[in-house]
Design a protein around this motif. Structure first.
Motif, PDB file in Angstrom:
ATOM      1  N   UNK A 283       0.846  -1.197   0.000  1.00 56.65           N
ATOM      2  CA  UNK A 283       0.000   0.000   0.000  1.00 56.65           C
ATOM      3  C   UNK A 283       0.878   1.242   0.000  1.00 56.65           C
ATOM      4  N   UNK A 284       0.785   2.025  -1.066  1.00 55.83           N
ATOM      5  CA  UNK A 284       1.555   3.259  -1.153  1.00 55.83           C
ATOM      6  C   UNK A 284       0.831   4.454  -0.590  1.00 55.83           C
ATOM      7  N   UNK A 285      -0.486   4.471  -0.680  1.00 53.56           N
ATOM      8  CA  UNK A 285      -1.317   5.554  -0.164  1.00 53.56           C
ATOM      9  C   UNK A 285      -2.706   4.974   0.033  1.00 53.56           C
ATOM     10  N   UNK A 286      -3.476   5.588   0.918  1.00 58.83           N
ATOM     11  CA  UNK A 286      -4.799   5.024   1.183  1.00 58.83           C
ATOM     12  C   UNK A 286      -5.711   6.053   1.826  1.00 58.83           C
ATOM     13  N   UNK A 287      -7.004   5.790   1.731  1.00 60.32           N
ATOM     14  CA  UNK A 287      -8.024   6.562   2.427  1.00 60.32           C
ATOM     15  C   UNK A 287      -9.123   5.599   2.836  1.00 60.32           C
ATOM     16  N   UNK A 288      -9.780   5.910   3.941  1.00 58.65           N
ATOM     17  CA  UNK A 288     -10.874   5.089   4.439  1.00 58.65           C
ATOM     18  C   UNK A 288     -12.109   5.962   4.556  1.00 58.65           C
ATOM     19  N   UNK A 289     -13.218   5.477   4.014  1.00 53.49           N
ATOM     20  CA  UNK A 289     -14.478   6.211   4.039  1.00 53.49           C
ATOM     21  C   UNK A 289     -15.590   5.260   4.465  1.00 53.49           C
ATOM     22  N   UNK A 290     -16.753   5.832   4.771  1.00 56.88           N
ATOM     23  CA  UNK A 290     -17.935   5.041   5.043  1.00 56.88           C
ATOM     24  C   UNK A 290     -18.968   5.272   3.960  1.00 56.88           C
ATOM     25  N   UNK A 291     -19.615   4.208   3.510  1.00 54.05           N
ATOM     26  CA  UNK A 291     -20.712   4.332   2.555  1.00 54.05           C
ATOM     27  C   UNK A 291     -21.930   3.630   3.138  1.00 54.05           C
ATOM     28  N   UNK A 292     -23.106   4.061   2.689  1.00 57.00           N
ATOM     29  CA  UNK A 292     -24.344   3.540   3.245  1.00 57.00           C
ATOM     30  C   UNK A 292     -24.450   2.035   3.044  1.00 57.00           C
ATOM     31  N   UNK A 293     -24.970   1.378   4.079  1.00 57.22           N
ATOM     32  CA  UNK A 293     -25.129  -0.073   4.038  1.00 57.22           C
ATOM     33  C   UNK A 293     -26.463  -0.418   4.703  1.00 57.22           C
ATOM     34  N   UNK A 294     -27.298  -1.197   4.017  1.00 56.23           N
ATOM     35  CA  UNK A 294     -28.631  -1.503   4.529  1.00 56.23           C
ATOM     36  C   UNK A 294     -28.590  -2.233   5.860  1.00 56.23           C
ATOM     37  N   UNK A 295     -27.586  -3.066   6.070  1.00 53.23           N
ATOM     38  CA  UNK A 295     -27.517  -3.868   7.298  1.00 53.23           C
ATOM     39  C   UNK A 295     -26.740  -3.173   8.405  1.00 53.23           C
ATOM     40  N   UNK A 296     -25.610  -2.555   8.062  1.00 54.36           N
ATOM     41  CA  UNK A 296     -24.708  -2.002   9.068  1.00 54.36           C
ATOM     42  C   UNK A 296     -24.899  -0.518   9.331  1.00 54.36           C
ATOM     43  N   UNK A 297     -25.673   0.164   8.508  1.00 52.29           N
ATOM     44  CA  UNK A 297     -25.761   1.617   8.571  1.00 52.29           C
ATOM     45  C   UNK A 297     -24.727   2.230   7.650  1.00 52.29           C
ATOM     46  N   UNK A 298     -23.460   1.956   7.913  1.00 48.60           N
ATOM     47  CA  UNK A 298     -22.359   2.272   7.016  1.00 48.60           C
ATOM     48  C   UNK A 298     -21.383   1.102   7.028  1.00 48.60           C
ATOM     49  N   UNK A 299     -20.668   0.919   5.930  1.00 41.29           N
ATOM     50  CA  UNK A 299     -19.597  -0.069   5.921  1.00 41.29           C
ATOM     51  C   UNK A 299     -18.270   0.649   5.651  1.00 41.29           C
ATOM     52  N   UNK A 300     -17.226   0.058   6.179  1.00 44.83           N
ATOM     53  CA  UNK A 300     -15.882   0.635   6.043  1.00 44.83           C
ATOM     54  C   UNK A 300     -15.331   0.261   4.674  1.00 44.83           C
TER      55      UNK A 300
END
Length: 362
Positions: A283-300
């Motif tokens: 991994x040279x560079x990275x970002x982590x976001x949340x997106x909508x998920x019907x079961x979890x609310x958001x997923x990583x």
């Protein structure tokens, strides 16, 4: 420089810092309206939405920051300007130069940063103590050019701001002998006010309800355009939007509160996950976001740039890697690979762009 010097001396009214071509922001910052006599600079803030708030910085705050920086770094010196001079980090390079009685050497970055210009610019600084201030993307470019990396290694310190740097970049800089000093701060604190986790002299820190709260001599007096709730509501303190931990005087910035991901009833902050991902050799560079998920609310969701010469890791491999240092809840459930991460301002990852892009992919 002359205009800034006159403002710091109290001989002219406040300067308003906007990027070339962004003059449309001037009316929103109420240029021409009355302003306190002690305000030297209205520094536009780097938020992604709404009108600029405009941090009101006095000459005393700006120069206190410059003097505290020199004290931490080992004394005044010559500065290389490689950041936009309308941004608070670039402005502070100019203020430090004025306080030191030196003339900065500038690399024009209005059309992008060319690392090949670094060797000549560093030579132009002459002898004595020499410094510069960069963001991680610039440092990464310099490390890809052996002559540029060698030039940076000649400097007494390279301040690194604009958000957390990828671990591979920091490791490569250390291997190249570059004296990197990681900084944390913002327009409201006259730029970087915490160096390698330790507050500059005159800067006060506390963590209240998980939020980082900053006080002291470098603090702005408030905003040109007031907001509600007012982060300056407590006299002498600024309540940031950042989450952190303070241990024996050393601050760890965990990320922005509004970047927090609510997944399965638990809260995940992106920055510790990004630090874990960044330690993976591919991994040279990275970002982590949340997106909508019907079961979890958001997923990583992990968005990565693969390090040169490596094969892209699988989602399963990255989940296992993150799980070695963090709770499995924080491990990404989705992976995307890009050639480069979108950035805004002086180099911060634009999470909003990523969130919109990958939300639309579902």
């Amino acid at each position: 420089m002359p205009a800034l010097e006159r403002v710091l001396d109290g001989r002219e009214p406040a300067l308003v810092a906007v990027a070339p071509g962004d003059e449309a922001e001037l009316p929103t910052l109420r240029v021409g309206e009355a302003i306190d006599d002690d305000v030297a600079l209205v520094a536009t803030t780097s938020g992604t939405t709404g009108a600029p708030k405009g941090a009101l910085l006095t000459a005393a705050a700006l120069t206190a920051s410059a003097r505290a920086t020199h004290e931490r770094l080992g004394g005044p010196g010559s500065w290389l300007l490689v950041l936009p001079p309308h941004h608070i980090a670039g402005i502070q390079v100019l203020v430090r130069s004025l306080v030191a009685g030196s003339t900065p050497v500038e690399i024009d970055v209005s059309h992008g940063f060319d690392a090949a210009e670094l060797p000549a610019a560093v030579r132009a600084l002459g002898t004595g103590r020499r410094y510069t201030s960069l963001v991680a993307a610039q440092l990464a470019k310099a490390l890809a050019d052996p002559a540029a990396a060698a030039a940076l290694a000649e400097l007494d310190a390279v301040l690194l701001g604009g958000g957390p740097a990828p671990r591979p970049v920091l490791d490569a800089a250390a291997a190249a002998g570059i004296a990197v000093v990681r900084t944390y701060g913002m327009s409201e604190t006259a730029g970087g006010c915490v160096y390698d986790g330790v507050a500059l002299d005159g800067v006060a820190l506390r963590v209240d309800g998980g939020r980082i709260v900053i006080g002291g001599s470098t603090l702005a007096t408030g905003y040109r355009n007031p907001v509600d709730p007012d982060p300056f509501a407590e006299p002498g303190w600024f309540r940031t939007s950042d989450v952190g931990a303070l241990d024996s005087g050393v601050l760890t910035v965990l990320g922005r509160a509004d970047d927090a991901i609510s997944t399965g009833g638990l809260t995940v902050l992106p920055q510790p996950v990004e630090a874990a991902l960044g330690s993976h050799p591919a991994v040279g560079d990275c970002a982590v976001i949340g997106v909508a998920d019907d079961r979890l609310g958001q997923r990583v969701v992990a968005v990565i740039v693969v390090r040169d010469g490596c094969t892209a890791p699988t989602l399963e491999a990255l989940r296992a890697h993150v799980g070695r240092t963090l709770d499995v809840t924080a491990a990404p459930r989705e992976l995307h690979v890009l050639d480069a991460l979108p950035r805004r301002g002086i180099g911060k990852v634009d999470r909003a762009v990523l969130a919109r892009r990958f939300a639309d992919d579902q």
